[in-house]
Structure formats: structure tokens, C-alpha cells
Motif scaffolding. Structure first.
Motif, mmCIF file in Angstrom:
data_model
loop_
_atom_site.group_PDB
_atom_site.id
_atom_site.type_symbol
_atom_site.label_atom_id
_atom_site.label_comp_id
_atom_site.label_asym_id
_atom_site.label_seq_id
_atom_site.Cartn_x
_atom_site.Cartn_y
_atom_site.Cartn_z
ATOM 1 N N ALA A 1 -23.808 33.713 6.870
ATOM 2 C CA ALA A 1 -24.781 34.324 5.791
ATOM 3 C C ALA A 1 -26.065 35.020 6.536
ATOM 4 O O ALA A 1 -26.424 36.342 6.187
ATOM 5 C CB ALA A 1 -25.129 33.454 4.755
ATOM 6 N N SER A 2 -26.614 34.524 7.466
ATOM 7 C CA SER A 2 -27.681 35.063 8.211
ATOM 8 C C SER A 2 -27.462 36.548 9.044
ATOM 9 O O SER A 2 -28.125 37.172 9.270
ATOM 10 C CB SER A 2 -28.200 34.113 9.264
ATOM 11 N N TRP B 1 -23.086 24.573 8.619
ATOM 12 C CA TRP B 1 -23.955 25.404 9.445
ATOM 13 C C TRP B 1 -23.394 26.550 9.841
ATOM 14 O O TRP B 1 -24.376 27.611 9.584
ATOM 15 C CB TRP B 1 -24.181 24.497 10.759
ATOM 16 N N PHE B 2 -22.117 26.706 10.041
ATOM 17 C CA PHE B 2 -21.631 27.915 10.427
ATOM 18 C C PHE B 2 -21.560 28.751 9.183
ATOM 19 O O PHE B 2 -21.797 30.112 9.408
ATOM 20 C CB PHE B 2 -19.894 27.725 10.747
ATOM 21 N N SER B 3 -21.374 28.373 8.004
ATOM 22 C CA SER B 3 -21.478 29.125 6.852
ATOM 23 C C SER B 3 -22.743 29.669 6.620
ATOM 24 O O SER B 3 -23.049 31.147 6.434
ATOM 25 C CB SER B 3 -21.080 28.314 5.577
ATOM 26 N N ALA C 1 -19.529 36.909 5.225
ATOM 27 C CA ALA C 1 -19.121 35.636 4.283
ATOM 28 C C ALA C 1 -18.776 34.563 5.479
ATOM 29 O O ALA C 1 -18.149 34.751 6.502
ATOM 30 C CB ALA C 1 -18.066 36.172 3.483
ATOM 31 N N GLY C 2 -18.895 33.452 4.935
ATOM 32 C CA GLY C 2 -18.682 32.480 5.774
ATOM 33 C C GLY C 2 -17.137 31.878 5.226
ATOM 34 O O GLY C 2 -16.427 32.535 4.750
ATOM 35 N N PRO C 3 -16.624 30.864 6.246
ATOM 36 C CA PRO C 3 -15.171 30.465 5.824
ATOM 37 C C PRO C 3 -15.081 29.937 4.388
ATOM 38 O O PRO C 3 -16.089 29.184 3.902
ATOM 39 C CB PRO C 3 -14.957 29.135 7.100
ATOM 40 N N ALA C 4 -14.022 29.997 4.151
ATOM 41 C CA ALA C 4 -13.489 29.346 2.750
ATOM 42 C C ALA C 4 -13.454 27.690 2.721
ATOM 43 O O ALA C 4 -13.312 27.098 4.122
ATOM 44 C CB ALA C 4 -12.167 29.764 2.117
ATOM 45 N N PRO C 5 -13.823 27.075 1.705
ATOM 46 C CA PRO C 5 -13.795 25.449 1.638
ATOM 47 C C PRO C 5 -12.724 24.929 2.532
ATOM 48 O O PRO C 5 -12.855 23.965 3.069
ATOM 49 C CB PRO C 5 -14.025 25.112 0.189
#
Length: 451
Positions: free
Chosen positions: A78-79, A72-74, A83-87
Motif C-alpha cells: 500500500a505504501s 506487514w507486506f500488505s 494492492a497487497g496479496p489476497a487473504p
């Protein structure tokens, strides 16, 4: 002079280009090297300036909930065009509403922290309407920590005290009296515990460090206290097991019957299983509580806390409330360990008694079986004697028919009565010897193959 000039020209120039550096050798890399190097820089102090408002939430999350929250945070990042957190990342910062939204994943909880410009220079003004924890925010789990921290410039008045409960208010200096901090650890109307930091002379880096340490103290002291409720839940069960163990110990002294000892042993086993189940379910909670408490103590020391005359310091407040809770958890763990040893000793003692009774019972059974075997042997010997006589009788009868038949046919044989009389001892001895050989043969086979 010309000679000196030529000598200067022949000498090596200090302005010559430096020799290129040799490339460092490449070695096989440990798979965790990058993670280890990055861990030192994880969760850094973010410089902040006053006036600032900080909102901090910690949610208890399982592994499944944490994975859903990362996804969800990724999408949320994006919204916002970022960039979101790395895996494999456990920390990520998203610029948001003139401030920064920090996401952190821990072992059993996930935190969201947002710092943004304050709407007013006064303490605890209405929250900024554009903070990220509105209707669009998705809580990853059950909230356990909800905190608001206001970082403001120091003022001579103390109107901020009206926001706190005087009975539990703690006020203290930090960073060598460069700032004043206060909290009462009580939730306000929005369910947020309130911290206030009045900055006297701290720079932005010091402000960031103080803010992070205060939020960590609030988070870890809350999670550390979870062990207290686990201890309170286990205490009646442990007391009941201790009472039952005392009762069983008295009954063991008076018990001498094998069946009664077996019953006591079964009850002891049930008590031990119940105790071990409780210890297994609480071991993680107590271990985590100790670790969290150690972090709280370390953060308090790092704050450089100094008491304010006439007010209670944070160390004194937490020392009177958090430390006893940790000692309670430790006492429950020690009671579990002590009770487990007592149950193990009682079980071993009772099992030894049961084993002795069983050996005595088995010995009596073996003696009974030996007596029966001897009786069967005697009966068998008697039967063997009767069988020799019976078989000899039938064999002699057959010989008598043969003798009579031979006499009637005119063969030169003695009278049947004489023939039978002479044959009786021979037949009896032959049958007896044959039976004896058969019995000896079976005895040898039984010795060679006991099974």
C-alpha cells in the motif's frame, strides 16, 4: 450467365454472421475448484533479461509469524501505491525499483525475491542502493537462505572465478549449453551465497526459468539439510536407548522375581516413551527433508545440467554432500522404527511374565482364601451347634418357670420336672430345625445374588 448469377444469389452466402454460441450450463462448483485451477499457475517463471541481479531470502516462519508478515507486506504494498496479496494468496509480485519483489508463503518458511537491473556488467558489483532489503524491510523470521544471483551476458574471460572458492566451485552448462552457471555455495562478506549465470543464447523466458530453478535448489537443499542436524541430535539418545535395552534384556533372562520383573517393565516403558517422544518430534523434520530433497533432484533434472570439462558439476557436488545427509536421516528413522519394535517385543514378553506371576500369586491367594472359608464354615457349624444348645437351655429355663407358675396356681399340669424333661427334646429339635431353615434360606439368597 444470368441464370448462374441468380443461382449464386440464391445460394447461402459464406459471409453470413455465425450463429451465436449457446451459453454453457451452470453447475454447482466445488469449493476448491478455483484454488486447484490457480495452483497450476502459482509461482510462474517470470521472464528476465540480462544483465540482472537477483536477491533471494528465505525466512523460517511459524504460522503466527507468517500471518504478521502478510499484514506487514500488505501495508508495504500500500505504501508503494499497489494492492497487497489476497487473504488466501500464497504468492504476490510487487513492482519495485525497476524490477519486481516477489513474496511467497510456504509451509514453514517465507521467501522474498527481488530482481532488478544490475549496476554494472561485471560480476558481483556493489548491490543497487535501492534494493528493498534495507532498513525499512522487516524480516518475518530467522533467515536461513540468503542468495545473490547475477545474470550477465557471456564473456570470453573468466575473471568471475576469483569470486569463488576453487575447492567447492561448481561450474555447469544449462539449457543445452545456452548458458553457463557457477556457484560455490559459500557465503560472501554480506552473508550471501553467490550464483552466476552467463547467458549465451537464452531468451527471457528461459532466463527466468533457470534463475527460479537455481534459487529453488539453493532454498530446498538448505531446508533439506535441517534434517541432518536433527538426526545428529537424536543419534546419542538412540544409542543410549539401544545400550539400555541390551542391559535390560540380559537382566530379564536372570530375573525370576515378580517385583524385579515389575521394575524391569517400568524401565522398559520409560525407554519406549523416550524413544517415541524423539520419533514424534523428528517425524515432521525427516518427512519434510525427504520432500525437499525430491524437489532438489527434480529441479536439477529440469535444468538440463551438463558438466564442464575440468570443473565439478552441481549434481556431483550435491550428490556427494546432500545425498549422504539424506541417507543419514533415513538410517536414523530406520533405527527408531527397529528399536521401537524391539522395545515392543521385550515389553510384551516381560508383561506376559508379570501376568503369569500375578496369576500364580492370585491362585495362591484364592487357595488361601478357600482354606480360610472352610475353616470359617467349620467354626460356624460348631458355633451353630453351641448356639442350639444355648438357646435350648434358655427356652427350657423359661418353660420351667411357666410349669412352676402353673403348678402354684393349681392348674392341672404334671410336675415341673416331668414337664421340663418332656420339653427338652422337643425344644432342642425345634431350635435345631429353625436354625437349619434360617441357614438354608440365607444360602439360597446368596446363590440368587452373588454380589
Amino acid at each position: 450467365m444470368a441464370k448462374d448469377k441468380n443461382e449464386d444469389q440464391d445460394a447461402p452466402s459464406d459471409r453470413s454472421a455465425p450463429a451465436p454460441l449457446e451459453r454453457a450450463p451452470s453447475f454447482p462448483t466445488h469449493p476448491l475448484r478455483e484454488s486447484v485451477l490457480g495452483e497450476v499457475h502459482a509461482r510462474p517463471f517470470r521472464p528476465v533479461c540480462s544483465p540482472r541481479v537477483v536477491l533471494h531470502y528465505a525466512f523460517a516462519t511459524s504460522a503466527e509469524e507468517a500471518n504478521r508478515d502478510r499484514s506487514w507486506f500488505s501495508d508495504f504494498c500500500a505504501s508503494q501505491g499497489a494492492a497487497g496479496p489476497a487473504p488466501d494468496a500464497r504468492y504476490h509480485v510487487l513492482p519495485f525499483a525497476g524490477g519486481a519483489l516477489s513474496w511467497e508463503r510456504h509451509t514453514e518458511f517465507t521467501t522474498y525475491t527481488w530482481d532488478g537491473p544490475a549496476t554494472s556488467e561485471g560480476s558481483f558489483a556493489p548491490l543497487p542502493a535501492n534494493n528493498p532489503f534495507g532498513s525499512a524491510f522487516r524480516a518475518p523470521g530467522l533467515v536461513l537462505v540468503a542468495t545473490r544471483l547475477d545474470l550477465l551476458e557471456a564473456t570470453p574471460d573468466e575473471n568471475w572465478r576469483r569470486h569463488y572458492d576453487p575447492a567447492s566451485l561448481t561450474v555447469f552448462n544449462v539449457e543445452g549449453r545456452a548458458a553457463l552457471a557457477a556457484t560455490d555455495f559459500r557465503p560472501d562478506g554480506n552473508g550471501l551465497t553467490r550464483f552466476l549465470v552467463l547467458n549465451e543464447s537464452m531468451n527471457e523466458v528461459q532466463c527466468g526459468a533457470v534463475v527460479q530453478r537455481l534459487l529453488e535448489i539453493e532454498t530446498y537443499r538448505t531446508f533439506a539439510l535441517l534434517g541432518l542436524f536433527e538426526a545428529n541430535k537424536l543419534q546419542p539418545e538412540i544409542s543410549a536407548i539401544e545400550t539400555d535395552l541390551v542391559d535390560l534384556s540380559h537382566r530379564m533372562q536372570a530375573s525370576a522375581d515378580l517385583e524385579a520383573n515389575k521394575g524391569l517393565l517400568e524401565q522398559l516403558s520409560r525407554l519406549a516413551a523416550s524413544l517415541e517422544a524423539g520419533a514424534a518430534s523428528s517425524s515432521y523434520r525427516f518427512g519434510a527433508g525427504r520432500a525437499y530433497y525430491d524437489i532438489v533432484v527434480a529441479r536439477l533434472k529440469a535444468l538440463g545440467e551438463e558438466p564442464v570439462v575440468g570443473d565439478l558439476s552441481m549434481s556431483a557436488f550435491l550428490g556427494r554432500r546432500l545425498a549422504p545427509a539424506m541417507r543419514t536421516c533415513q538410517a536414523i528413522e530406520e533405527r527408531q522404527a527397529t528399536l521401537s519394535r524391539k522395545l515392543a517385543r521385550a515389553t510384551t514378553l516381560l508383561r506376559t511374565r508379570v501376568d503369569v506371576d500375578l496369576e500364580q500369586q492370585n491362585r495362591s491367594l484364592l487357595e488361601s482364601m478357600n482354606r480360610r472359608a472352610r475353616l470359617q464354615l467349620r467354626l460356624q457349624q460348631t458355633v451353630e451347634g453351641l448356639s442350639v444348645a444355648a438357646v435350648s437351655y434358655y427356652v427350657v429355663g423359661l418353660l420351667s418357670y411357666l410349669a412352676k407358675g402353673a403348678k402354684d396356681l393349681g392348674l392341672p399340669v404334671p410336675a415341673p420336672a416331668v414337664t421340663i424333661g418332656l420339653a427338652v427334646p422337643v425344644v432342642v429339635l425345634t431350635i435345631w430345625w429353625t436354625v437349619r431353615k434360617i441357614r438354608a434360606h440365607h444360602a439360597e439368597k446368596s446363590e440368587d445374588n452373588p454380589d
